[in-house]
Scaffold this motif. Sequence first.
Motif, short mmCIF file in Angstrom:
data_model
loop_
_atom_site.label_atom_id
_atom_site.label_comp_id
_atom_site.label_asym_id
_atom_site.label_seq_id
_atom_site.Cartn_x
_atom_site.Cartn_y
_atom_site.Cartn_z
N ALA A 164 -8.36 7.66 -5.24
CA ALA A 164 -6.55 7.47 -4.97
C ALA A 164 -5.58 7.93 -5.74
N ALA B 169 -7.07 6.71 0.29
CA ALA B 169 -7.53 7.93 0.44
C ALA B 169 -8.74 8.84 0.84
N ARG C 51 -5.22 -2.42 -4.64
CA ARG C 51 -6.28 -0.99 -4.88
C ARG C 51 -7.29 -0.50 -4.44
N LYS D 280 -5.93 1.43 -1.09
CA LYS D 280 -5.33 2.36 -1.64
C LYS D 280 -5.69 3.48 -1.44
N ALA D 281 -7.95 3.44 -1.94
CA ALA D 281 -8.65 3.97 -2.56
C ALA D 281 -9.34 4.12 -0.93
N GLN E 95 -2.93 10.42 -4.26
CA GLN E 95 -1.36 9.98 -4.19
C GLN E 95 -1.05 11.30 -5.54
N ARG F 235 -13.59 5.36 -6.93
CA ARG F 235 -12.42 5.12 -5.57
C ARG F 235 -10.89 5.16 -6.51
N GLU F 236 -11.25 4.54 -7.38
CA GLU F 236 -10.13 4.95 -8.51
C GLU F 236 -9.80 6.21 -8.15
#
Length: 394
Positions: A165, A305, A298, A301-302, A169, A161-162
Amino acid sequence: MICPNIAEFDRSQIPSPKTLRSAPCEMRGVLGKLLDALKEMRSCVFRAGTLVLDDAAIAQQAGLQADELERNLPQMIARGMLARDDENALFSTVMYDRLLRREERAARTATADADWQQKQKSGDVPPGLSRKAVSARENGKKGGRKRKGESDEEYYARKEREQAAHRAQQNMMMPIPGGNAAAQKPTQETQHVSVSDNLGSVGSTVEKSNNIYKPNSSSTGETQNPEPSIPEAEINRVAGSIIRVARMEGKKQGPHALRYAKEWLKAGLSEDQIIQNLQQTIREYGEKEISHLGAFDRNMKALIADIQIKAASGDVEAPVSEDPLVAFATLQHGEAQRYWSVLMRMHGKMEIADEAFIANAAQKGFPPISPRGAKPDYLEYYRKNPPKMEAKAA
């Protein structure tokens, strides 16, 4: 420090000091005196030079009666707090394990120091970076560390997921192809400054060049999408839900809640999606306390995304239902979580807090379901037991 003479030492069998809670009081007192004696001797084994102390000498060294040591020593050895080495010398397993850990840390530190010196000599260290910064960069390349209590599957899912994201970005920051090249030239800004000297003030013009691209929407022929306007009342309402669900009452997180509410709503998330993501993050942290709303950003944001990636690929999800029962269940679930957190602080154990919550649920206007579960449980309960929509939890 004097060490026991032992060929093999199984450190996995060392018990936790908390296991002494079930030991008799006399045994705990005897063990405390033995450990104090070892600390005074600066040793972890009852040995004087090459001489192995017998039980009578050990009792005298620790200020114990011989029969006290004789009664409790077998049980202390059986519990794993004490053991005998290959020469029958009595030693503390916990103190010996701590000694081995210190030696291992010293060896790792020496190896790291040698590696750093070698990198400095060979010129592998980037200029301007400290040793701490270099270590942080290397740890980052390895993917970071797992959170406390996080399984391998949860760790890899979170890293995916990170990364998604981060990619989203980067895609948002990429320049738009085409357009009028003249509109993207760096602008030349002219500033007038006043220069003072002994003769007075004289005006002078200083031309300043800024490498800032300022595209002109009228010259590019493209209409830019205006930023969505979110009503202030909706931002305030969502910020209040964020504070309540994240259990941040009294932690001075109001300004952060307003900022995050505005940011997440403008990104296209609904209040229901925000609350579900907050609850998911709370479940990931488990019993670990969350002290700042930044811990939720965090995962949020994931989620943003993921939605952007699905929209770009044409896999658009159906819009979130505006069913008033969903909003009511969300509100009740958040209020129930806040009340459950009060019970948790009172009782200290989740199981007892669950029992106390269910016992008082009817009086407080909540379903007899622990709020530690997901919000859909509350929604399903209210679908089977339609509530009065104007009612609110106490």
